[in-house]
Design a protein around this motif. Structure first.
Motif, short mmCIF file in Angstrom:
data_model
loop_
_atom_site.label_atom_id
_atom_site.label_comp_id
_atom_site.label_asym_id
_atom_site.label_seq_id
_atom_site.Cartn_x
_atom_site.Cartn_y
_atom_site.Cartn_z
N TRP A 178 -5.25 8.83 -5.05
CA TRP A 178 -3.82 8.55 -5.12
C TRP A 178 -3.36 7.56 -4.06
O TRP A 178 -2.20 7.56 -3.67
CB TRP A 178 -3.02 9.85 -5.02
CG TRP A 178 -3.02 10.64 -6.29
CD1 TRP A 178 -3.68 10.36 -7.46
CD2 TRP A 178 -2.30 11.85 -6.54
NE1 TRP A 178 -3.42 11.33 -8.40
CE2 TRP A 178 -2.57 12.26 -7.87
CE3 TRP A 178 -1.46 12.64 -5.76
CZ2 TRP A 178 -2.04 13.40 -8.43
CZ3 TRP A 178 -0.93 13.79 -6.31
CH2 TRP A 178 -1.21 14.16 -7.63
N ARG A 179 -4.27 6.72 -3.60
CA ARG A 179 -3.90 5.61 -2.72
C ARG A 179 -3.95 4.34 -3.55
O ARG A 179 -4.91 4.10 -4.29
CB ARG A 179 -4.87 5.50 -1.54
CG ARG A 179 -4.62 4.31 -0.62
CD ARG A 179 -5.63 4.28 0.53
NE ARG A 179 -5.54 3.04 1.26
CZ ARG A 179 -6.57 2.23 1.51
NH1 ARG A 179 -7.78 2.54 1.10
NH2 ARG A 179 -6.39 1.12 2.19
N GLU A 212 0.84 -1.21 0.00
CA GLU A 212 0.00 0.00 0.00
C GLU A 212 0.87 1.25 0.00
O GLU A 212 1.84 1.35 0.76
CB GLU A 212 -0.90 -0.01 1.24
CG GLU A 212 -1.93 1.10 1.26
CD GLU A 212 -2.80 1.03 2.52
OE1 GLU A 212 -3.53 2.00 2.76
OE2 GLU A 212 -2.74 0.03 3.25
N THR A 213 0.52 2.20 -0.88
CA THR A 213 1.25 3.45 -0.99
C THR A 213 0.28 4.60 -1.21
O THR A 213 -0.88 4.40 -1.55
CB THR A 213 2.21 3.41 -2.21
OG1 THR A 213 1.45 3.20 -3.41
CG2 THR A 213 3.26 2.32 -2.08
N GLU A 214 0.79 5.82 -1.01
CA GLU A 214 0.05 7.03 -1.38
C GLU A 214 1.00 7.99 -2.07
O GLU A 214 2.16 8.12 -1.66
CB GLU A 214 -0.54 7.72 -0.15
CG GLU A 214 -1.74 7.02 0.44
CD GLU A 214 -2.33 7.73 1.64
OE1 GLU A 214 -3.43 7.33 2.06
OE2 GLU A 214 -1.71 8.67 2.18
N ARG A 216 -6.97 8.82 -0.63
CA ARG A 216 -6.01 8.69 0.46
C ARG A 216 -6.72 8.75 1.82
O ARG A 216 -7.88 9.13 1.90
CB ARG A 216 -4.93 9.76 0.32
CG ARG A 216 -4.10 9.57 -0.94
CD ARG A 216 -3.22 10.74 -1.26
NE ARG A 216 -4.00 11.94 -1.54
CZ ARG A 216 -3.49 13.10 -1.93
NH1 ARG A 216 -2.18 13.22 -2.06
NH2 ARG A 216 -4.26 14.13 -2.17
N ARG A 220 2.53 2.99 3.03
CA ARG A 220 1.46 2.82 4.03
C ARG A 220 1.45 1.43 4.66
O ARG A 220 1.04 1.29 5.82
CB ARG A 220 0.09 3.09 3.41
CG ARG A 220 -0.23 4.57 3.24
CD ARG A 220 -1.73 4.78 3.09
NE ARG A 220 -2.46 4.25 4.21
CZ ARG A 220 -2.71 4.93 5.35
NH1 ARG A 220 -2.30 6.18 5.49
NH2 ARG A 220 -3.38 4.35 6.33
#
Length: 196
Positions: free
Chosen positions: A181-182, A44-46, A170, A103
């Protein structure tokens, strides 16, 4: 005659961070992030850039966010609400002030160490959220500005060519709330929160 062992994966270098934050945030899903040999698969990223009102870079450089305006492929570590460290990876040389927040990861390496640092056994909760992840990997503000292609960091490429990626807004923001943007590894049990 036995098969020769597969060659060890070549760690990603700073060129992996040359693209915009949204592209890098998606490309990081499925990579393996290690800090002093402890870590796992990024799930998981943002993404954040300097034109984003939710970004620390939105109002320009400050002593706190200076790494976001420095060279790509470096860490930007900050404390959230004065409580938890958060690890960001600086990207996009064409638009200074861009970074990707890590994340969540699926723990694979140094699980006993992570459990000790976090004081819990539940594998799913060790690194599900940026604060938990930083505690499990012993990420602190002392790491801000460090290059991501040198110790203590090690970032290995995906083992799966094109993982299924979920997209959504997000988390925990007051500005830029609706921006999708998540990014997450679809179906992963290690996400900080499920995607709708």
């Amino acid at each position: 005659m036995p098969d020769a062992p597969a060659p060890a994966p070549v760690p990603l270098d700073r060129s992996a961070f040359a693209a915009d934050a949204v592209t890098v945030a998606q490309a990081l899903i499925g990579t393996t992030l290690l800090v002093d040999g402890v870590g796992g698969v990024v799930v998981e990223t943002e993404a954040y850039d300097c034109e984003d009102p939710a970004s620390h870079a939105f109002n320009g450089p400050t002593p706190r966010n200076a790494p976001m305006f420095g060279p790509i492929g470096h860490a930007y570590v900050y404390r959230s609400y004065g409580l938890h460290w958060c690890l960001n990876l600086v990207c996009d040389a064409s638009q200074l002030g861009s970074a990707v927040l890590i994340r969540a990861i699926a723990p694979t390496e140094g699980i006993a160490i992570m459990r000790d640092r976090r004081g819990l056994e539940a594998l799913r909760l060790l690194c599900a959220g940026p604060g938990r992840l930083a505690q499990a990997l012993a990420v602190t503000g002392a790491m801000t500005g460090l290059p991501l292609d040198a110790p203590p960091f090690r970032l290995l490429p995906r083992t799966e060519a094109e993982p299924a990626i979920a997209v959504g807004p997000r988390i925990g923001l007051t500005r830029g709330v609706a921006t999708p943007w998540r990014f997450g590894l679809a179906g992963s049990p290690f996400l900080s929160k499920p995607f709708r």
